[in-house]
Design a protein around this motif. Structure first.
Motif, short mmCIF file in Angstrom:
data_model
loop_
_atom_site.label_atom_id
_atom_site.label_comp_id
_atom_site.label_asym_id
_atom_site.label_seq_id
_atom_site.Cartn_x
_atom_site.Cartn_y
_atom_site.Cartn_z
N ARG A 1 -76.96 32.36 -20.35
CA ARG A 1 -76.32 31.19 -20.90
C ARG A 1 -75.25 30.41 -20.25
N LEU A 2 -74.29 31.27 -19.50
CA LEU A 2 -73.23 30.71 -18.70
C LEU A 2 -73.83 29.89 -17.64
N ASN A 3 -74.75 30.35 -16.81
CA ASN A 3 -75.26 29.67 -15.65
C ASN A 3 -75.99 28.53 -16.21
N GLY B 1 -76.27 23.11 -15.44
CA GLY B 1 -76.60 21.80 -16.03
C GLY B 1 -75.57 20.77 -15.90
N GLY B 2 -74.40 21.16 -16.49
CA GLY B 2 -73.11 20.38 -16.42
C GLY B 2 -72.95 19.66 -15.31
N LEU C 1 -81.59 21.61 -9.72
CA LEU C 1 -82.80 21.96 -10.30
C LEU C 1 -83.29 23.56 -9.76
N ALA C 2 -82.91 23.82 -8.51
CA ALA C 2 -83.13 25.14 -8.10
C ALA C 2 -82.05 26.13 -8.80
N GLY C 3 -80.90 25.62 -9.21
CA GLY C 3 -80.09 26.55 -9.97
C GLY C 3 -80.68 26.86 -11.40
N LEU C 4 -81.35 25.86 -11.86
CA LEU C 4 -81.91 26.06 -13.28
C LEU C 4 -83.32 26.84 -12.96
N CYS C 5 -83.72 26.77 -12.01
CA CYS C 5 -84.88 27.68 -11.84
C CYS C 5 -84.41 29.17 -11.60
#
Length: 390
Positions: free
Chosen positions: A71-73, A78-79, A172-176
Protein backbone atom coordinates in the motif's frame (compact mmCIF):
# COMPACT_ATOMS: atom_id res chain seq x y z
CA UNK A 1 11.94 -20.56 -0.20
CA UNK A 2 14.02 -20.47 -3.42
CA UNK A 3 11.01 -19.20 -5.38
CA UNK A 4 10.51 -16.41 -2.85
CA UNK A 5 14.15 -15.34 -3.15
CA UNK A 6 13.93 -15.33 -6.95
CA UNK A 7 10.78 -13.22 -6.75
CA UNK A 8 12.63 -10.79 -4.52
CA UNK A 9 15.35 -10.47 -7.15
CA UNK A 10 12.77 -9.81 -9.85
CA UNK A 11 10.89 -7.29 -7.70
CA UNK A 12 14.13 -5.48 -6.97
CA UNK A 13 15.01 -5.18 -10.66
CA UNK A 14 11.83 -3.19 -11.30
CA UNK A 15 12.02 -1.24 -8.04
CA UNK A 16 15.60 -0.08 -8.64
CA UNK A 17 14.61 1.63 -11.88
CA UNK A 18 12.04 3.71 -10.03
CA UNK A 19 14.42 4.40 -7.15
CA UNK A 20 17.33 5.39 -9.39
CA UNK A 21 15.28 7.62 -11.66
CA UNK A 22 13.36 9.27 -8.80
CA UNK A 23 16.31 9.91 -6.46
CA UNK A 24 19.53 9.68 -8.50
CA UNK A 25 21.25 10.98 -11.60
CA UNK A 26 18.13 11.64 -13.68
CA UNK A 27 16.22 13.53 -11.03
CA UNK A 28 19.30 15.69 -10.39
CA UNK A 29 19.48 16.52 -14.08
CA UNK A 30 15.74 17.18 -14.12
CA UNK A 31 16.12 19.55 -11.18
CA UNK A 32 18.85 21.44 -13.04
CA UNK A 33 16.56 21.62 -16.08
CA UNK A 34 13.78 23.05 -13.89
CA UNK A 35 16.17 25.72 -12.58
CA UNK A 36 17.50 24.33 -9.27
CA UNK A 37 20.37 26.24 -7.62
CA UNK A 38 23.03 24.63 -5.34
CA UNK A 39 20.85 25.04 -2.24
CA UNK A 40 17.91 23.33 -3.93
CA UNK A 41 20.21 20.54 -5.11
CA UNK A 42 21.46 20.04 -1.54
CA UNK A 43 17.89 19.88 -0.26
CA UNK A 44 16.95 17.41 -2.99
CA UNK A 45 19.91 15.26 -1.96
CA UNK A 46 18.83 15.48 1.68
CA UNK A 47 15.25 14.35 1.07
CA UNK A 48 15.95 10.58 1.08
CA UNK A 49 17.63 11.04 4.45
CA UNK A 50 14.97 13.36 5.82
CA UNK A 51 12.40 10.74 4.90
CA UNK A 52 14.17 8.14 7.03
CA UNK A 53 13.04 10.02 10.12
CA UNK A 54 9.61 8.55 9.34
CA UNK A 55 10.98 4.99 9.46
CA UNK A 56 9.91 4.37 13.10
CA UNK A 57 6.28 4.75 12.00
CA UNK A 58 6.59 1.18 10.71
CA UNK A 59 6.38 -0.03 14.32
CA UNK A 60 2.98 1.59 14.84
CA UNK A 61 1.27 0.58 11.58
CA UNK A 62 -1.32 -2.18 11.82
CA UNK A 63 -1.37 -5.05 9.34
CA UNK A 64 1.03 -7.51 7.77
CA UNK A 65 4.40 -6.30 6.55
CA UNK A 66 3.51 -7.37 3.03
CA UNK A 67 0.19 -5.52 2.92
CA UNK A 68 1.68 -2.35 4.36
CA UNK A 69 4.66 -2.40 1.97
CA UNK A 70 2.34 -2.83 -1.01
CA UNK A 71 0.00 0.00 0.00
CA UNK A 72 2.72 2.49 0.92
CA UNK A 73 4.75 1.82 -2.22
CA UNK A 74 1.64 2.10 -4.39
CA UNK A 75 0.85 5.56 -2.99
CA UNK A 76 4.46 6.73 -3.06
CA UNK A 77 5.13 5.70 -6.64
CA UNK A 78 1.76 6.66 -8.04
CA UNK A 79 1.94 10.11 -6.44
CA UNK A 80 5.43 10.73 -7.80
CA UNK A 81 4.02 10.55 -11.34
CA UNK A 82 2.89 14.17 -10.95
CA UNK A 83 6.49 15.38 -11.44
CA UNK A 84 5.89 14.89 -15.16
CA UNK A 85 3.49 17.87 -15.10
CA UNK A 86 5.92 20.31 -13.45
CA UNK A 87 7.10 22.00 -16.71
CA UNK A 88 3.51 23.20 -17.15
CA UNK A 89 3.76 25.30 -13.97
CA UNK A 90 5.13 28.86 -13.78
CA UNK A 91 8.90 28.89 -13.37
CA UNK A 92 8.88 29.86 -9.68
CA UNK A 93 6.78 26.80 -8.73
CA UNK A 94 8.70 24.12 -10.61
CA UNK A 95 11.58 23.41 -8.24
CA UNK A 96 9.43 23.72 -5.08
CA UNK A 97 6.94 21.38 -6.74
CA UNK A 98 9.68 18.84 -7.44
CA UNK A 99 10.89 19.03 -3.84
CA UNK A 100 7.36 18.65 -2.49
CA UNK A 101 6.48 15.63 -4.65
CA UNK A 102 9.84 13.99 -3.95
CA UNK A 103 9.35 14.49 -0.21
CA UNK A 104 5.83 13.04 -0.39
CA UNK A 105 7.04 9.93 -2.22
CA UNK A 106 10.04 9.33 -0.01
CA UNK A 107 8.24 9.92 3.29
CA UNK A 108 5.65 7.30 2.35
CA UNK A 109 8.41 4.88 1.33
CA UNK A 110 10.50 5.29 4.49
CA UNK A 111 8.58 2.86 6.75
CA UNK A 112 8.79 0.27 3.95
CA UNK A 113 12.53 -0.02 4.57
CA UNK A 114 11.92 -1.33 8.09
CA UNK A 115 9.03 -3.57 7.03
CA UNK A 116 10.88 -5.01 4.02
CA UNK A 117 14.13 -5.70 5.90
CA UNK A 118 12.23 -7.45 8.68
CA UNK A 119 10.38 -9.49 6.06
CA UNK A 120 13.63 -10.43 4.30
CA UNK A 121 15.36 -11.30 7.58
CA UNK A 122 12.72 -14.01 8.06
CA UNK A 123 13.03 -15.08 4.42
CA UNK A 124 16.83 -15.31 3.98
CA UNK A 125 18.73 -17.72 6.28
CA UNK A 126 21.26 -15.81 8.37
CA UNK A 127 24.21 -17.87 7.10
CA UNK A 128 23.36 -16.92 3.50
CA UNK A 129 22.60 -13.22 3.95
CA UNK A 130 26.00 -11.97 2.90
CA UNK A 131 26.07 -13.93 -0.36
CA UNK A 132 22.40 -13.36 -1.20
CA UNK A 133 22.36 -9.61 -0.57
CA UNK A 134 25.73 -9.23 -2.26
CA UNK A 135 24.35 -10.86 -5.41
CA UNK A 136 21.03 -9.00 -5.17
CA UNK A 137 22.66 -5.60 -4.71
CA UNK A 138 25.09 -6.25 -7.58
CA UNK A 139 22.29 -7.24 -9.97
CA UNK A 140 20.18 -4.28 -8.92
CA UNK A 141 23.14 -1.97 -9.34
CA UNK A 142 23.75 -3.22 -12.86
CA UNK A 143 20.11 -2.91 -13.93
CA UNK A 144 19.75 0.48 -12.26
CA UNK A 145 22.75 1.91 -13.99
CA UNK A 146 21.77 0.44 -17.34
CA UNK A 147 18.63 2.46 -16.72
CA UNK A 148 20.77 5.53 -16.01
CA UNK A 149 22.66 5.02 -19.27
CA UNK A 150 19.45 4.65 -21.27
CA UNK A 151 17.92 7.60 -19.44
CA UNK A 152 20.96 9.79 -20.03
CA UNK A 153 20.94 8.93 -23.71
CA UNK A 154 17.23 9.78 -23.92
CA UNK A 155 17.85 13.15 -22.30
CA UNK A 156 20.80 13.96 -24.57
CA UNK A 157 18.72 13.10 -27.64
CA UNK A 158 15.31 14.43 -26.60
CA UNK A 159 16.20 17.18 -24.09
CA UNK A 160 13.38 17.84 -21.60
CA UNK A 161 11.10 15.33 -23.33
CA UNK A 162 13.67 12.69 -22.44
CA UNK A 163 13.29 13.48 -18.75
CA UNK A 164 9.51 13.18 -18.98
CA UNK A 165 9.69 9.88 -20.84
CA UNK A 166 12.20 8.32 -18.45
CA UNK A 167 10.36 9.47 -15.33
CA UNK A 168 7.09 8.05 -16.69
CA UNK A 169 8.79 4.72 -17.37
CA UNK A 170 10.28 4.80 -13.87
CA UNK A 171 6.86 5.17 -12.30
CA UNK A 172 5.58 2.28 -14.42
CA UNK A 173 8.51 0.08 -13.33
CA UNK A 174 7.84 1.00 -9.69
CA UNK A 175 4.21 -0.04 -10.01
CA UNK A 176 5.29 -3.35 -11.60
CA UNK A 177 7.47 -4.05 -8.57
CA UNK A 178 4.44 -3.51 -6.33
CA UNK A 179 2.54 -6.17 -8.25
CA UNK A 180 5.40 -8.64 -7.68
CA UNK A 181 5.39 -7.82 -3.97
CA UNK A 182 1.75 -8.89 -3.91
CA UNK A 183 2.68 -12.49 -4.83
CA UNK A 184 5.93 -12.77 -2.86
CA UNK A 185 5.48 -15.05 0.17
CA UNK A 186 5.73 -13.59 3.66
CA UNK A 187 6.89 -15.97 6.42
CA UNK A 188 4.95 -15.87 9.63
CA UNK A 189 6.84 -13.44 11.88
CA UNK A 190 7.92 -14.55 15.33
CA UNK A 191 6.65 -12.95 18.53
CA UNK A 192 7.46 -9.25 18.73
CA UNK A 193 7.39 -6.74 21.54
CA UNK A 194 5.11 -3.68 21.39
CA UNK A 195 6.57 -0.65 19.55
CA UNK A 196 7.81 1.42 22.48
CA UNK A 197 9.53 -1.48 24.26
CA UNK A 198 11.24 -2.36 20.95
CA UNK A 199 12.62 1.15 20.65
CA UNK A 200 13.58 1.19 24.33
CA UNK A 201 15.48 -2.09 23.98
CA UNK A 202 17.39 -0.77 20.98
CA UNK A 203 18.08 2.61 22.62
CA UNK A 204 19.42 0.94 25.79
CA UNK A 205 21.90 -1.26 23.90
CA UNK A 206 25.22 0.62 24.32
CA UNK A 207 27.02 -1.39 21.64
CA UNK A 208 24.28 -0.66 19.16
CA UNK A 209 24.24 3.03 20.07
CA UNK A 210 27.95 3.22 19.26
CA UNK A 211 27.16 1.62 15.92
CA UNK A 212 24.42 4.17 15.27
CA UNK A 213 26.95 6.93 15.96
CA UNK A 214 29.15 5.40 13.28
CA UNK A 215 26.21 5.23 10.83
CA UNK A 216 25.25 8.85 11.59
CA UNK A 217 28.82 10.08 11.16
CA UNK A 218 29.43 8.12 7.98
CA UNK A 219 26.38 9.41 6.14
CA UNK A 220 27.08 12.95 7.34
CA UNK A 221 30.51 12.62 5.73
CA UNK A 222 29.14 11.07 2.54
CA UNK A 223 26.45 13.71 2.08
CA UNK A 224 28.87 16.59 2.55
CA UNK A 225 29.67 15.95 -1.10
CA UNK A 226 26.89 13.60 -2.16
CA UNK A 227 24.45 16.18 -3.60
CA UNK A 228 27.16 17.60 -5.85
CA UNK A 229 28.80 14.54 -7.42
CA UNK A 230 26.66 14.53 -10.57
CA UNK A 231 26.62 18.36 -10.94
CA UNK A 232 30.42 18.24 -10.56
CA UNK A 233 30.70 15.63 -13.31
CA UNK A 234 28.52 17.77 -15.59
CA UNK A 235 29.93 21.22 -14.82
CA UNK A 236 33.62 20.50 -14.17
CA UNK A 237 34.27 17.03 -15.51
CA UNK A 238 32.78 17.84 -18.90
CA UNK A 239 30.54 14.75 -18.94
CA UNK A 240 27.23 14.63 -20.78
CA UNK A 241 24.20 12.89 -19.30
CA UNK A 242 24.92 9.88 -21.51
CA UNK A 243 28.48 9.76 -20.19
CA UNK A 244 27.22 10.02 -16.61
CA UNK A 245 25.00 7.04 -17.38
CA UNK A 246 28.01 5.21 -18.82
CA UNK A 247 30.02 6.02 -15.67
CA UNK A 248 27.33 4.43 -13.52
CA UNK A 249 27.19 1.45 -15.90
CA UNK A 250 30.93 0.87 -15.49
CA UNK A 251 30.45 1.02 -11.73
CA UNK A 252 27.49 -1.34 -11.72
CA UNK A 253 29.11 -3.84 -14.08
CA UNK A 254 32.11 -3.98 -11.78
CA UNK A 255 29.77 -4.27 -8.79
CA UNK A 256 28.34 -7.45 -10.31
CA UNK A 257 31.79 -8.97 -9.72
CA UNK A 258 32.64 -7.29 -6.42
CA UNK A 259 29.23 -7.67 -4.71
CA UNK A 260 29.19 -11.49 -4.47
CA UNK A 261 32.90 -11.41 -3.57
CA UNK A 262 32.25 -9.11 -0.60
CA UNK A 263 29.27 -11.27 0.33
CA UNK A 264 31.44 -14.37 0.58
CA UNK A 265 34.06 -12.48 2.59
CA UNK A 266 31.31 -11.25 4.95
CA UNK A 267 29.97 -14.78 5.46
CA UNK A 268 33.48 -15.99 6.37
CA UNK A 269 35.06 -13.06 8.23
CA UNK A 270 32.13 -10.92 9.31
CA UNK A 271 30.47 -7.74 8.07
CA UNK A 272 32.64 -5.49 10.27
CA UNK A 273 35.72 -6.61 8.35
CA UNK A 274 34.01 -5.73 5.05
CA UNK A 275 32.91 -2.39 6.48
CA UNK A 276 36.47 -1.39 7.35
CA UNK A 277 37.89 -2.32 3.96
CA UNK A 278 35.15 -0.84 1.80
CA UNK A 279 34.96 2.29 3.95
CA UNK A 280 38.60 3.07 3.20
CA UNK A 281 37.98 2.76 -0.53
CA UNK A 282 34.91 5.02 -0.30
CA UNK A 283 36.91 7.59 1.67
CA UNK A 284 39.61 7.84 -0.99
CA UNK A 285 37.21 8.06 -3.92
CA UNK A 286 36.44 11.84 -3.77
CA UNK A 287 40.14 12.61 -4.19
CA UNK A 288 39.98 11.03 -7.65
CA UNK A 289 36.99 13.21 -8.54
CA UNK A 290 38.90 16.31 -7.50
CA UNK A 291 41.86 15.33 -9.68
CA UNK A 292 39.61 15.15 -12.73
CA UNK A 293 38.48 17.89 -15.09
CA UNK A 294 37.08 18.28 -18.59
CA UNK A 295 40.67 18.29 -19.93
CA UNK A 296 41.76 15.39 -17.69
CA UNK A 297 38.69 13.16 -17.13
CA UNK A 298 40.48 9.86 -16.49
CA UNK A 299 40.47 10.08 -12.67
CA UNK A 300 36.70 10.49 -12.81
CA UNK A 301 36.35 7.41 -14.99
CA UNK A 302 38.75 5.42 -12.78
CA UNK A 303 36.63 6.30 -9.77
CA UNK A 304 33.78 4.26 -11.26
CA UNK A 305 35.72 1.10 -10.36
CA UNK A 306 36.34 2.33 -6.83
CA UNK A 307 32.67 3.22 -6.50
CA UNK A 308 31.76 -0.39 -7.29
CA UNK A 309 34.47 -1.81 -5.06
CA UNK A 310 33.30 0.31 -2.13
CA UNK A 311 29.53 0.41 -2.19
CA UNK A 312 28.89 -3.16 -3.37
CA UNK A 313 30.22 -4.28 0.02
CA UNK A 314 29.59 -1.24 2.18
CA UNK A 315 25.81 -1.01 1.85
CA UNK A 316 25.11 -4.69 2.67
CA UNK A 317 27.63 -4.59 5.53
CA UNK A 318 25.94 -1.60 7.17
CA UNK A 319 22.50 -3.20 6.96
CA UNK A 320 23.57 -6.68 7.98
CA UNK A 321 25.43 -5.43 11.02
CA UNK A 322 22.19 -3.85 12.20
CA UNK A 323 20.25 -7.06 11.49
CA UNK A 324 22.86 -9.20 13.22
CA UNK A 325 22.69 -7.16 16.42
CA UNK A 326 18.89 -7.06 16.61
CA UNK A 327 17.02 -9.69 18.65
CA UNK A 328 14.05 -11.02 16.70
CA UNK A 329 11.47 -9.69 19.19
CA UNK A 330 12.81 -6.13 18.83
CA UNK A 331 14.15 -6.27 15.27
CA UNK A 332 11.95 -3.50 13.90
CA UNK A 333 12.95 -1.17 16.73
CA UNK A 334 16.61 -1.71 15.94
CA UNK A 335 16.02 -1.19 12.21
CA UNK A 336 13.97 1.94 12.82
CA UNK A 337 16.79 3.55 14.81
CA UNK A 338 19.26 2.50 12.11
CA UNK A 339 17.27 4.39 9.46
CA UNK A 340 16.87 7.39 11.77
CA UNK A 341 20.63 7.58 12.39
CA UNK A 342 21.26 7.26 8.65
CA UNK A 343 18.68 9.95 7.92
CA UNK A 344 19.92 12.44 10.49
CA UNK A 345 23.49 12.07 9.27
CA UNK A 346 22.45 12.58 5.65
CA UNK A 347 20.34 15.63 6.48
CA UNK A 348 23.09 17.35 8.45
CA UNK A 349 25.66 16.50 5.78
CA UNK A 350 23.46 17.97 3.03
CA UNK A 351 22.84 21.16 5.00
CA UNK A 352 26.55 21.59 5.63
CA UNK A 353 27.20 20.91 1.93
CA UNK A 354 24.89 23.79 0.96
CA UNK A 355 26.72 26.08 3.42
CA UNK A 356 30.17 25.06 2.14
CA UNK A 357 29.10 25.54 -1.48
CA UNK A 358 28.80 29.27 -0.88
CA UNK A 359 32.57 29.47 -0.14
CA UNK A 360 33.76 26.99 -2.76
CA UNK A 361 36.00 27.77 -5.73
CA UNK A 362 36.35 27.28 -8.68
CA UNK A 363 32.87 25.72 -8.58
CA UNK A 364 30.34 25.40 -5.73
CA UNK A 365 31.19 21.70 -5.64
CA UNK A 366 34.95 21.49 -4.97
CA UNK A 367 35.03 22.38 -1.26
CA UNK A 368 32.11 20.09 -0.26
CA UNK A 369 33.75 17.15 -2.05
CA UNK A 370 37.09 17.80 -0.33
CA UNK A 371 35.41 18.10 3.08
CA UNK A 372 33.53 14.86 2.43
CA UNK A 373 36.75 12.97 1.68
CA UNK A 374 38.52 14.24 4.80
CA UNK A 375 35.60 13.53 7.11
CA UNK A 376 35.16 10.02 5.67
CA UNK A 377 38.75 9.27 6.65
CA UNK A 378 38.13 10.55 10.18
CA UNK A 379 34.97 8.49 10.58
CA UNK A 380 36.88 5.31 9.78
CA UNK A 381 38.52 5.72 13.18
CA UNK A 382 35.13 4.98 14.78
CA UNK A 383 35.03 1.47 13.30
CA UNK A 384 36.05 -0.96 16.06
CA UNK A 385 39.23 -2.96 15.49
CA UNK A 386 37.58 -6.31 16.25
CA UNK A 387 37.05 -8.72 13.37
CA UNK A 388 33.48 -9.62 14.35
CA UNK A 389 30.45 -7.73 15.59
CA UNK A 390 29.92 -4.01 15.96
Amino acid sequence: MDRALRLSLLEGLFAILFINWSTGVLITGYALFLGADPKALALLGALPFLAQLAAPLALFLKGSRKALAVRLNLLARGGFALVILLPLLPQEFRVPGLLLLSAFSQLLSAPVGVLWLSWMADLVPEQKRGAYFGLRNALLGLVGTLGNLIGGYAVDRLAHLGYLLVLALGVLAGLCSVQILRVQPEPQPGPTAPPWPQLKTAASDPTYLRYLLLVFSWFLAVMLGGPYVIPYFLAWGGLSMTQVGLWTLVSASSGLLFGPLWGRIADRKGHAQVLRQTGLVAALMPFLWLLGSANFPWPIWASALLDALAWSGLNPALTNLALGRAPSASRNGYLALFWVALGLGGILGSLLAAWLAAFSQPTPYHLPLLASALLRLLVLLLIPPRREGI
